[in-house]
Every structure is written in structure tokens, then in C-alpha cells.
Design a protein around this motif. Structure first.
Motif, PDB file in Angstrom:
ATOM      1  N   ILE A  29       6.455   3.421  -7.796  1.00 25.89           N
ATOM      2  CA  ILE A  29       5.098   3.587  -6.817  1.00 25.89           C
ATOM      3  C   ILE A  29       4.352   2.138  -6.768  1.00 25.89           C
ATOM      4  O   ILE A  29       3.895   1.813  -7.992  1.00 25.89           O
ATOM      5  N   ILE A  30       4.397   1.853  -5.519  1.00 22.32           N
ATOM      6  CA  ILE A  30       3.692   0.471  -5.372  1.00 22.32           C
ATOM      7  C   ILE A  30       2.052   1.047  -4.832  1.00 22.32           C
ATOM      8  O   ILE A  30       2.500   1.652  -3.973  1.00 22.32           O
ATOM      9  N   SER A  31       1.127   0.652  -5.344  1.00 19.52           N
ATOM     10  CA  SER A  31      -0.087   1.030  -4.917  1.00 19.52           C
ATOM     11  C   SER A  31      -1.113  -0.113  -4.929  1.00 19.52           C
ATOM     12  O   SER A  31      -0.949  -1.106  -5.510  1.00 19.52           O
ATOM     13  N   GLY A  32      -2.029  -0.070  -3.993  1.00 27.72           N
ATOM     14  CA  GLY A  32      -3.042  -1.379  -3.916  1.00 27.72           C
ATOM     15  C   GLY A  32      -4.017  -0.887  -2.718  1.00 27.72           C
ATOM     16  O   GLY A  32      -3.985   0.156  -2.125  1.00 27.72           O
ATOM     17  N   ILE A  33      -4.460  -1.941  -2.513  1.00 27.47           N
ATOM     18  CA  ILE A  33      -5.720  -2.231  -1.410  1.00 27.47           C
ATOM     19  C   ILE A  33      -5.394  -3.194  -0.197  1.00 27.47           C
ATOM     20  O   ILE A  33      -4.730  -4.168  -0.633  1.00 27.47           O
ATOM     21  N   GLY A  34      -5.820  -3.206   0.816  1.00 29.20           N
ATOM     22  CA  GLY A  34      -5.643  -4.166   1.841  1.00 29.20           C
ATOM     23  C   GLY A  34      -6.237  -3.631   3.190  1.00 29.20           C
ATOM     24  O   GLY A  34      -7.017  -2.600   3.269  1.00 29.20           O
ATOM     25  N   TYR A  35      -5.873  -4.315   4.317  1.00 25.98           N
ATOM     26  CA  TYR A  35      -6.340  -3.936   5.643  1.00 25.98           C
ATOM     27  C   TYR A  35      -5.267  -3.425   6.621  1.00 25.98           C
ATOM     28  O   TYR A  35      -4.269  -3.990   6.576  1.00 25.98           O
ATOM     29  N   LEU A  36      -5.868  -2.552   7.247  1.00 29.17           N
ATOM     30  CA  LEU A  36      -4.901  -2.021   8.388  1.00 29.17           C
ATOM     31  C   LEU A  36      -5.705  -2.351   9.562  1.00 29.17           C
ATOM     32  O   LEU A  36      -6.774  -1.689   9.809  1.00 29.17           O
ATOM     33  N   ASN A  37      -5.238  -3.213  10.540  1.00 28.20           N
ATOM     34  CA  ASN A  37      -6.001  -3.774  11.382  1.00 28.20           C
ATOM     35  C   ASN A  37      -7.307  -4.084  11.309  1.00 28.20           C
ATOM     36  O   ASN A  37      -8.150  -3.732  11.978  1.00 28.20           O
ATOM     37  N   GLY A  38      -7.750  -4.509  10.170  1.00 27.91           N
ATOM     38  CA  GLY A  38      -9.064  -4.928   9.765  1.00 27.91           C
ATOM     39  C   GLY A  38      -9.855  -3.907   8.918  1.00 27.91           C
ATOM     40  O   GLY A  38     -11.160  -3.989   8.575  1.00 27.91           O
ATOM     41  N   VAL A  39      -9.141  -2.770   8.988  1.00 27.67           N
ATOM     42  CA  VAL A  39      -9.860  -1.448   8.156  1.00 27.67           C
ATOM     43  C   VAL A  39      -9.474  -1.619   6.874  1.00 27.67           C
ATOM     44  O   VAL A  39      -8.227  -1.354   6.681  1.00 27.67           O
ATOM     45  N   PRO A  40     -10.244  -1.598   5.827  1.00 25.50           N
ATOM     46  CA  PRO A  40     -10.065  -1.358   4.564  1.00 25.50           C
ATOM     47  C   PRO A  40      -9.319  -0.155   3.790  1.00 25.50           C
ATOM     48  O   PRO A  40      -9.851   0.881   4.404  1.00 25.50           O
ATOM     49  N   VAL A  41      -7.983  -0.329   3.235  1.00 23.19           N
ATOM     50  CA  VAL A  41      -7.419   1.090   3.108  1.00 23.19           C
ATOM     51  C   VAL A  41      -6.790   0.994   1.663  1.00 23.19           C
ATOM     52  O   VAL A  41      -6.547  -0.250   1.167  1.00 23.19           O
ATOM     53  N   THR A  42      -6.480   2.157   1.097  1.00 19.40           N
ATOM     54  CA  THR A  42      -5.868   2.329   0.022  1.00 19.40           C
ATOM     55  C   THR A  42      -4.261   2.809   0.416  1.00 19.40           C
ATOM     56  O   THR A  42      -4.335   3.831   1.010  1.00 19.40           O
ATOM     57  N   VAL A  43      -3.485   2.130  -0.320  1.00 17.02           N
ATOM     58  CA  VAL A  43      -2.137   2.093   0.020  1.00 17.02           C
ATOM     59  C   VAL A  43      -1.248   2.777  -0.905  1.00 17.02           C
ATOM     60  O   VAL A  43      -1.267   2.322  -2.341  1.00 17.02           O
ATOM     61  N   ILE A  44      -0.420   3.891  -1.045  1.00 18.48           N
ATOM     62  CA  ILE A  44       0.507   4.240  -2.201  1.00 18.48           C
ATOM     63  C   ILE A  44       1.705   4.646  -1.760  1.00 18.48           C
ATOM     64  O   ILE A  44       1.726   5.394  -0.649  1.00 18.48           O
ATOM     65  N   ALA A  45       2.639   3.903  -2.197  1.00 21.31           N
ATOM     66  CA  ALA A  45       3.971   3.996  -1.663  1.00 21.31           C
ATOM     67  C   ALA A  45       5.118   3.919  -2.507  1.00 21.31           C
ATOM     68  O   ALA A  45       4.983   3.316  -3.379  1.00 21.31           O
ATOM     69  N   MET A  46       5.971   5.008  -2.254  1.00 18.18           N
ATOM     70  CA  MET A  46       7.251   5.065  -3.103  1.00 18.18           C
ATOM     71  C   MET A  46       8.208   3.998  -2.724  1.00 18.18           C
ATOM     72  O   MET A  46       8.299   3.846  -1.497  1.00 18.18           O
ATOM     73  N   GLU A  47       8.786   3.306  -3.662  1.00 18.93           N
ATOM     74  CA  GLU A  47       9.753   2.285  -3.406  1.00 18.93           C
ATOM     75  C   GLU A  47      10.869   2.322  -4.434  1.00 18.93           C
ATOM     76  O   GLU A  47      10.638   2.325  -5.530  1.00 18.93           O
ATOM     77  N   ARG A  48      12.058   2.231  -4.012  1.00 16.22           N
ATOM     78  CA  ARG A  48      13.338   2.225  -4.868  1.00 16.22           C
ATOM     79  C   ARG A  48      13.752   0.886  -5.189  1.00 16.22           C
ATOM     80  O   ARG A  48      14.686   0.610  -5.846  1.00 16.22           O
TER      81      ARG A  48
END
Ligand SMILES: [Zn+2]
Lengths: 263, 268
Positions: free
Chosen positions: A50-69
Motif C-alpha cells: 500500500i502506497i499512501s501519502g498526501i498531494g494535490y488533486l487539481n490544487g485540492v489537498p488530498v490523502t491518497v491510499i493506493a494498492m500497488e503490486r
């Protein structure tokens, strides 16, 4: 049922599993600006599935949690072929609580054959970790958008799937059990997975019809740019819509989204 | 009362049962009187839901809820209709869970009891709906919930709709918990898959019966995935206690006493 239709569901299973298919990490790269990865569950370890972190979606701060193989052999081993361990689910929950604290919407990307089945995972409470996420996500006071991008494998997928809006890419699947597992229980023959895929009703169209997901992002005859742009626009519009709701209404609607299934 | 009538539905078969552990032949009625514990070697056998209720609730206090909810073949799954009717016949139940209100040692509570004789206690939409309704009723009435759990997991024959019951029930448990109400989960043999990964692990207090199998992944799947040999006692109640995932292991004969005590301490 014609022969063509019969193969269709399993074709999608194979497409969802295809090693060339993009998983969560790719969508972070394509959709999120200035992504900062945040590691660890603060309990035991850091789960690379699981890759997780913070960033912007079109300028909106978001938390992202992503499964990755992972895409290379080394990376796949490091990421345990995308099968999360309890610490992965606990890391996800830690970051969701953090998102709640800072009023950031949450985006989850789901794509895994399932939660890791290992002795150590059982010792550290795989069941408890998933249960805790289902319980807590129902009450997280910021919008949660979950996107199934690959194989949505049972409880291990649902642990990132309690959300306000569920999205599936057209050729992703989402199932209570793998078609192989189903076929071996049903017909004592795992090679009948194609038939099992059909009866399980696990395609994006099936789930849309069951009102388990609210949106399908088309993939057929579309470029990755178009898919990513559609997905980004849809997530943005959902976040805007959910942000406009009171916390009370948001949580009531989230409860109702699941409450109505099989009621 | 409806509750008493339902107890009478459970009639003891007059056959002998062989203990799988020591091989002793025990008459079914003796076994039932001994709470399905082998009088020779002490092995625990699985209990039916009505037997379990009889053992736990105060006589005449049980009032069943939602007994009329019945499963149907909602995704047209092959063989499911037949499976449902044979499960009904084999278990004498209409579904894999019985829900209601009752008193336990004079403490009013909502109670659900699962039964592995009905399709391995698997959870489809009706099991999910019945348990959700029970938690909702308990939330409204400010009642504690006592749940006797045994299940093979989410019911494959209802596809994704079964999986979603895990989220649905967990949501209802959350609302009940937010209302500061007590939930006591009693894990019995076997409790696995999606049930372990949802309401089985969400009790404020989690009690297990000795040696009960409790886990997420199936032992065979783990062996196939990892190629490792499973350690002695893996996924048994004692293993979960050692790893910190349950509060206690309690003997079957002391369960009612312990649950009554816990409920008493949470009286409002
Ligand atoms: Zn014995």
C-alpha cells in the motif's frame, strides 16, 4: 447465453490481473501533483503493498491510499505482489484519521487479489485490521472516494472500499471470492474459473446494476490520457459535491449507501 | 410466548453421537444435557443456535425478531435454491442466524446466534440484514448486544452483495458503539473469513470458547500460498489470546455466568 458473453467476465478478470495493467501507483503519478509518500503504521512496520501519502488533486489537498503490486520482479517481491498485510491496512487507517484531522478528502485505489494469506499476517490480526477499517471508515468525517482499478479481491479490497462514492474502471472486477476459488468449491475444478467468473457477477456492469458502485470509467477504445482525465474530473466533481454536504449528511449517506444493499 | 414455542421446535434426536476426538459413543440427549461437551474427554462439539439460546438466555425471556426474513437466489447462482432448501432441512432453521431480545441473568439485551449447520453459517444478504437490524434496534433501545458467532465467511452464492454485508454490519456496529452501548462477541468454532474481518473482531469484549478455530485466511490457503507448515495450535482461540486479539477464553459451562457479570457491570 452465447459463447462470446460466457467468456466476457473471465476476460475481464484476466485483464484486471494482467501484469501490464496499471495499479494504484500509476494513478498517483498521473492524477496527483507534488505527492509526498508517508510510511508506516506506527505499530509494527511499513507495508509496501500500500502506497499512501498526501498531494494535490487539481490544487485540492488530498490523502491518497493506493494498492500497488509493482512493475518489476524485484518490486513485486518488495510489494508482496500487491497483497496487503495488517500493517498496510493500519497505515491506511492512520492516514485516514490524519486526513480527517486536516479536513482532506481521501482517495483510495483498489487493485489486489486479496489480503495477504500468511502465518505472520494471521499472527498480527489480518481479520482485526480489516474489521477495524470497515468500522472506522464508516465514521471518517471527510469525503472518501474509492476507485477499483484492477482486481477487487474480497475483504482485502473492501478494507479500502467503505466510501461515499465507489468507482470502477470498466475492465476492473470486484468479487467476494476469486473465480478459481469459487470453481473449486462449486465444481471441485479450479479450471472452470471462466464459468465461475460469469456466475459470480463481478464485472463493473454487474456492480453498477447492483448499485454497489456509482460510476464506471470507460476504457474500451480510449487512451490512458482520456481514462486518467475522465477519472480525475469525476473524482474532482464528487469531492466538490461531498464537500458541500454537512458532515452529518455525508455520514448518513455513507451509511445508507451500504445499508440499502440486500435490505 | 413465541420464544418458548421456538425452544420446543428443537427436539433432541435419539441417536448416539460419536466423539470425533476420543471415539466415545454418547447418546444425543446426554450430550445435549452436557452442553455438547463430550463427557469422556471434554471435547467441545458445535452447538445449534436454539441449543445455544437455551443455554444462555433466561427461560421464557427470548423474543425472536425478523424470523420471517428468508434468502432467495438474488444473483441467479447455480444450485443455490437447492442448497438453501437442503440447509433448511438439515438445520431446521430458516437462515444461519437467529436474532432477538432476551434477558441473560436478568440483564436485558439483544442477542444473535449463528448456526454452522446452515451453509456453514455463511453470511448472505439476509444474515447481514438480520444482524444489522438487531444492532439498529439495540441502538434505538440502548440495549447491549451479545453475539454468538460461527461462520465460514461471506456467502459465495450471493456474490458481491454478501461481501458488502461486512461493511453494512460493521456500520451498524459503529452506530451502536457511538451510542455508548456494549457489544460482547463470543467466538465459537469455527469463525473465519469475512466474519473475522468484520463484526467478530469488533466486540468491546471478545470471548472465545476453548480451542475454537478463529482466523481470516483458511489454513489450506495459507499453506499453499506460503509453502510453510502451520505451527501447532495455529488459529485456535489460545493462539489469538496469546497474540492479543481476544479478551478471554471461557469454558462453555461458565459462559452464561461470565456474560451475565459483564452485562451487569454495564447496566445503565
Ligand atoms: Zn470425547
Amino acid at each position: 447465453m452465447s459463447g462470446n458473453e460466457k467468456l466476457k467476465a473471465y476476460d475481464k478478470v484476466l485483464a484486471a490481473r494482467n501484469t501490464a495493467r496499471h495499479m494504484g501507483g500509476y494513478y498517483i503519478e498521473r492524477l496527483i501533483d507534488d505527492f509526498i509518500e508517508l510510511h508506516g503504521d506506527r505499530r509494527f512496520g511499513d507495508d509496501a503493498a500500500i502506497i499512501s501519502g498526501i498531494g494535490y488533486l487539481n490544487g485540492v489537498p488530498v490523502t491518497v491510499i493506493a494498492m500497488e503490486r509493482g512493475t518489476t520482479v524485484e518490486e513485486r517481491i518488495k510489494r508482496n505482489f500487491g497483497c496487503p498485510s495488517p500493517e498496510g491496512y493500519r497505515k491506511a487507517l492512520r492516514l485516514m484519521k490524519e486526513a480527517e484531522k486536516f479536513s482532506r478528502p481521501i482517495i483510495c485505489f483498489i487493485g489486489s487479489s486479496g489480503a495477504y494469506c500468511g502465518i505472520d499476517a494471521e499472527e498480527r490480526g489480518q481479520g482485526e485490521a480489516i474489521a477495524e477499517n470497515l468500522f472506522e471508515m464508516m465514521g471518517i468525517k471527510v469525503p472518501i472516494i474509492s476507485v477499483v482499478v484492477g482486481e477487487g479481491g474480497s475483504g482485502g479490497a473492501l478494507a479500502l472500499g467503505v466510501c461515499d462514492t465507489a468507482v470502477m474502471l470498466e475492465n476492473s472486477v470486484y468479487s467476494v471470492i476469486s473465480p478459481e476459488g469459487c470453481a473449486s468449491i462449486l465444481w471441485k475444478d479450479s479450471s472452470k474459473a471462466d464459468e465461475a467468473a460469469e456466475v459470480l457477477k463481478l464485472t463493473s456492469e454487474d456492480l453498477y446494476k447492483f448499485e454497489v458502485v456509482e460510476k464506471i470509467i470507460d476504457e474500451t477504445d480510449r487512451t490512458q490520457d482520456e481514462i486518467c482525465s475522465d477519472l480525475k474530473n469525476f473524482i474532482l466533481s464528487e469531492i466538490e459535491a461531498k464537500k458541500a454536504m454537512s458532515v452529518e449528511d455525508l455520514l448518513a449517506a455513507r451509511y445508507e449507501k451500504f445499508r440499502k444493499i440486500g435490505a | 410466548m413465541k420464544g418458548i414455542l421456538n425452544f420446543m421446535k428443537f427436539s433432541k434426536p435419539q441417536t448416539a453421537v460419536e466423539c470425533k476426538k476420543c471415539g466415545a459413543e454418547i447418546s444425543a440427549s446426554d450430550l445435549s444435557d452436557n452442553l455438547m461437551i463430550c463427557p469422556e474427554c471434554g471435547a467441545y462439539m458445535r452447538m445449534g443456535a436454539w441449543e445455544r439460546l437455551k443455554m444462555i438466555v433466561d427461560e421464557g425471556s427470548f423474543c425472536e425478531l425478523d424470523e420471517d426474513l428468508k434468502s432467495s437466489n438474488i444473483i441467479d447462482f447455480p444450485g443455490y435454491d437447492e442448497k438453501l432448501s437442503s440447509a433448511k432441512k438439515a438445520s431446521g432453521l430458516s437462515e444461519a442466524v437467529i436474532c432477538g431480545t432476551a434477558e441473560v441473568g436478568g440483564n436485558k439485551c439483544a442477542i444473535f446466534v449463528m448456526d454452522s449447520a446452515f451453509m456453514m453459517g455463511s453470511m448472505g444478504t439476509v444474515v447481514g440484514e438480520k444482524i444489522t437490524r438487531l444492532f439498529e434496534t439495540a441502538t434505538t433501545k440502548k440495549l447491549p448486544v451479545v453475539g454468538f458467532i460461527t461462520s465460514g465467511g461471506a456467502r459465495m452464492q450471493e456474490g458481491i452483495l454478501s461481501l458488502m454485508q461486512m461493511a453494512k454490519v460493521s456500520g451498524a456496529v459503529k452506530r451502536h458503539s457511538d451510542g455508548k452501548n456494549l457489544y460482547v462477541a463470543v467466538l465459537t468454532d469455527p469463525t473465519t473469513g469475512g466474519i473475522t474481518a468484520s463484526f467478530a473482531m469488533l466486540g468491546d469484549i471478545i470471548i472465545a470458547e476453548p480451542k475454537a478455530l478463529i482466523g481470516f485466511a483458511g489454513a489450506r490457503v495459507i499453506e499453499q500460498t506460503t509453502g510453510e507448515k502451520l505451527p501447532e495450535g495455529f488459529q485456535r482461540a489460545e493462539f489469538l489470546l496469546e497474540h492479543g486479539f481476544i479478551d478471554m477464553i471461557e469454558d462453555r459451562k461458565r459462559l452464561k455466568y461470565t456474560i451475565s457479570k459483564v452485562l451487569g457491570m454495564h447496566r445503565k
